[in-house]
Design a protein around this motif. Structure first.
Motif, PDB file in Angstrom:
ATOM      1  N   LEU A 122       0.636  10.396   9.089  1.00  0.00           N
ATOM      2  CA  LEU A 122       1.139   9.760   7.585  1.00  0.00           C
ATOM      3  C   LEU A 122       0.178  10.044   6.372  1.00  0.00           C
ATOM      4  O   LEU A 122       0.384   9.906   5.291  1.00  0.00           O
ATOM      5  N   GLY A 123      -1.298  10.135   7.072  1.00  0.00           N
ATOM      6  CA  GLY A 123      -2.378  10.221   5.950  1.00  0.00           C
ATOM      7  C   GLY A 123      -1.919  11.494   5.005  1.00  0.00           C
ATOM      8  O   GLY A 123      -2.550  11.719   4.027  1.00  0.00           O
ATOM      9  N   LYS A 124      -1.044  12.483   5.662  1.00  0.00           N
ATOM     10  CA  LYS A 124      -0.608  13.599   4.865  1.00  0.00           C
ATOM     11  C   LYS A 124       0.219  13.316   3.526  1.00  0.00           C
ATOM     12  O   LYS A 124       0.295  14.282   2.877  1.00  0.00           O
ATOM     13  N   LEU A 125       0.715  12.021   3.604  1.00  0.00           N
ATOM     14  CA  LEU A 125       1.330  11.762   2.347  1.00  0.00           C
ATOM     15  C   LEU A 125       0.666  11.835   0.984  1.00  0.00           C
ATOM     16  O   LEU A 125       1.292  11.930   0.204  1.00  0.00           O
ATOM     17  N   SER A 126      -0.609  11.799   1.260  1.00  0.00           N
ATOM     18  CA  SER A 126      -1.769  12.067   0.000  1.00  0.00           C
ATOM     19  C   SER A 126      -1.166  13.077  -0.584  1.00  0.00           C
ATOM     20  O   SER A 126      -1.585  13.114  -1.770  1.00  0.00           O
TER      21      SER A 126
ATOM     22  N   THR B 165      -6.981   4.972  10.128  1.00  0.00           N
ATOM     23  CA  THR B 165      -7.621   5.092   8.961  1.00  0.00           C
ATOM     24  C   THR B 165      -7.418   6.360   8.202  1.00  0.00           C
ATOM     25  O   THR B 165      -7.569   6.297   6.984  1.00  0.00           O
ATOM     26  N   GLU B 166      -6.607   7.274   8.598  1.00  0.00           N
ATOM     27  CA  GLU B 166      -6.278   8.373   7.715  1.00  0.00           C
ATOM     28  C   GLU B 166      -5.151   7.994   6.721  1.00  0.00           C
ATOM     29  O   GLU B 166      -5.267   8.783   5.599  1.00  0.00           O
ATOM     30  N   ILE B 167      -4.608   6.965   6.691  1.00  0.00           N
ATOM     31  CA  ILE B 167      -3.695   6.341   5.715  1.00  0.00           C
ATOM     32  C   ILE B 167      -4.454   6.004   4.406  1.00  0.00           C
ATOM     33  O   ILE B 167      -4.093   5.722   3.263  1.00  0.00           O
ATOM     34  N   SER B 168      -5.916   5.733   4.779  1.00  0.00           N
ATOM     35  CA  SER B 168      -6.851   5.093   3.486  1.00  0.00           C
ATOM     36  C   SER B 168      -6.972   6.457   2.615  1.00  0.00           C
ATOM     37  O   SER B 168      -7.589   6.322   1.409  1.00  0.00           O
ATOM     38  N   SER B 169      -6.612   7.845   3.028  1.00  0.00           N
ATOM     39  CA  SER B 169      -6.666   8.989   2.084  1.00  0.00           C
ATOM     40  C   SER B 169      -5.648   9.076   1.216  1.00  0.00           C
ATOM     41  O   SER B 169      -5.748   9.762   0.312  1.00  0.00           O
TER      42      SER B 169
ATOM     43  N   SER C 148      -5.137   5.478  -4.175  1.00  0.00           N
ATOM     44  CA  SER C 148      -5.269   4.017  -4.164  1.00  0.00           C
ATOM     45  C   SER C 148      -3.900   3.556  -5.184  1.00  0.00           C
ATOM     46  O   SER C 148      -3.878   2.373  -5.319  1.00  0.00           O
ATOM     47  N   ASN C 149      -3.494   4.552  -5.781  1.00  0.00           N
ATOM     48  CA  ASN C 149      -2.084   3.767  -6.533  1.00  0.00           C
ATOM     49  C   ASN C 149      -1.031   3.529  -5.895  1.00  0.00           C
ATOM     50  O   ASN C 149      -0.113   2.901  -6.327  1.00  0.00           O
ATOM     51  N   GLU C 150      -1.149   3.777  -4.593  1.00  0.00           N
ATOM     52  CA  GLU C 150       0.180   3.535  -3.757  1.00  0.00           C
ATOM     53  C   GLU C 150      -0.173   2.237  -2.975  1.00  0.00           C
ATOM     54  O   GLU C 150      -1.401   1.877  -2.807  1.00  0.00           O
ATOM     55  N   TYR C 151       0.947   1.655  -2.301  1.00  0.00           N
ATOM     56  CA  TYR C 151       0.331   0.546  -1.511  1.00  0.00           C
ATOM     57  C   TYR C 151       1.655   0.691  -0.194  1.00  0.00           C
ATOM     58  O   TYR C 151       2.671   0.921  -0.365  1.00  0.00           O
ATOM     59  N   TRP C 152       0.966   0.196   1.041  1.00  0.00           N
ATOM     60  CA  TRP C 152       1.908   0.161   1.941  1.00  0.00           C
ATOM     61  C   TRP C 152       2.384  -1.301   2.349  1.00  0.00           C
ATOM     62  O   TRP C 152       1.393  -2.042   2.274  1.00  0.00           O
ATOM     63  N   ILE C 153       3.442  -1.382   2.887  1.00  0.00           N
ATOM     64  CA  ILE C 153       3.796  -2.663   3.433  1.00  0.00           C
ATOM     65  C   ILE C 153       4.256  -2.630   5.037  1.00  0.00           C
ATOM     66  O   ILE C 153       5.296  -2.227   5.272  1.00  0.00           O
ATOM     67  N   ILE C 154       3.388  -3.065   5.742  1.00  0.00           N
ATOM     68  CA  ILE C 154       3.381  -2.970   7.234  1.00  0.00           C
ATOM     69  C   ILE C 154       3.379  -4.217   7.945  1.00  0.00           C
ATOM     70  O   ILE C 154       3.052  -4.271   9.084  1.00  0.00           O
ATOM     71  N   SER C 155       3.631  -5.488   7.226  1.00  0.00           N
ATOM     72  CA  SER C 155       3.386  -6.793   7.754  1.00  0.00           C
ATOM     73  C   SER C 155       4.662  -7.278   8.589  1.00  0.00           C
ATOM     74  O   SER C 155       5.733  -6.397   8.647  1.00  0.00           O
ATOM     75  N   SER C 156       4.789  -8.416   9.193  1.00  0.00           N
ATOM     76  CA  SER C 156       5.806  -8.880   9.762  1.00  0.00           C
ATOM     77  C   SER C 156       6.347  -8.384  10.880  1.00  0.00           C
ATOM     78  O   SER C 156       7.663  -7.852  10.880  1.00  0.00           O
TER      79      SER C 156
END
Length: 215
Positions: free
Chosen positions: A134-138, A158-162, A165-173
């Motif tokens: 999913l880091g390739k979504l950059s 860690t790949e999703i950190s690439s 920074s304008n995006e945000y991920w919601i992976i809680s709950s």
């Protein structure tokens, strides 16, 4: 509304949300390759799996809404092949399949999906870990990617950190152990022994003396 291309008219908007349509989406939906703008089928009672043929859409640009239905099955890997009519790499603006009953893992191919703003698969029954791909979504810079309220586990890659920074991920709950904990090892299926078979009836021994002849 329609747009014209190569002498043919193609729909721009197809909206039928907030009704009571049932059944699955037909595989022929993949033939709408020139569909361009908005497909809205939210708040119905669609069930069955997501058609793999959606991966053939190449001119879609704006909004695909299929949330709050009853879709089951896994996320098709073919969705990674969807391309956009924008032509600038930004991809589809909105792709919503949340609040259904999807199962299985998050396919690695979603990292190749051309998405521009929002991808939402929250509130399903997805399991397993978040794939590093999913880091390739950059390459497309989606503004929001949601996988919250599922049953995901494992480390956050860690790949999703690439991703910008304008995006945000919601992976809680997450249900179960949750992210940051090892995914449970599948329990091997063992066959349970069946109940003891019923013994055959005992056969009486044959007589050893000849019968008395009739008078």
């Amino acid at each position: 509304r329609h747009r014209s291309a190569n002498g043919h008219n193609f729909p721009i908007f197809f909206q039928y949300g907030y009704n009571a349509f049932t059944g699955g989406l037909p595989s022929e939906i993949g033939m709408m390759t020139a569909f361009t703008s908005q497909w809205t089928g939210l708040f119905n009672s669609h069930d069955g799996s997501i058609p793999t043929e959606l991966g053939a859409w190449s001119q879609f640009s704006d909004l695909f809404q299929a949330y709050s239905n009853q879709f089951t099955g896994t996320i098709p890997t073919e969705l990674g092949k969807m391309t956009s009519a924008h032509g600038d790499g930004t991809g589809i603006d909105y792709f919503y399949f949340f609040a259904n009953s999807l199962t299985g893992t998050v396919p690695t191919e979603l990292g190749d999906m051309a998405v521009g703003s929002y991808v939402r698969f929250e509130s399903n029954h997805l399991t397993g870990s978040i794939p590093t791909e999913l880091g390739k979504l950059s390459d497309h810079d989606p503004y929001q990617f949601r996988l919250d309220s599922n049953t995901l586990c494992g480390d956050i890659p860690t790949e999703i950190s690439s991703v910008s920074s304008n995006e945000y991920w919601i992976i809680s709950s997450q249900a179960g152990s949750g992210l940051g904990y090892e995914c449970p090892t599948p329990t091997p299926t063992t066959l349970k022994p069946s109940s003891s078979p019923t013994p055959l009836p005992t056969i009486s021994a044959l007589p050893t003396t000849p019968p008395t002849p009739l008078p």
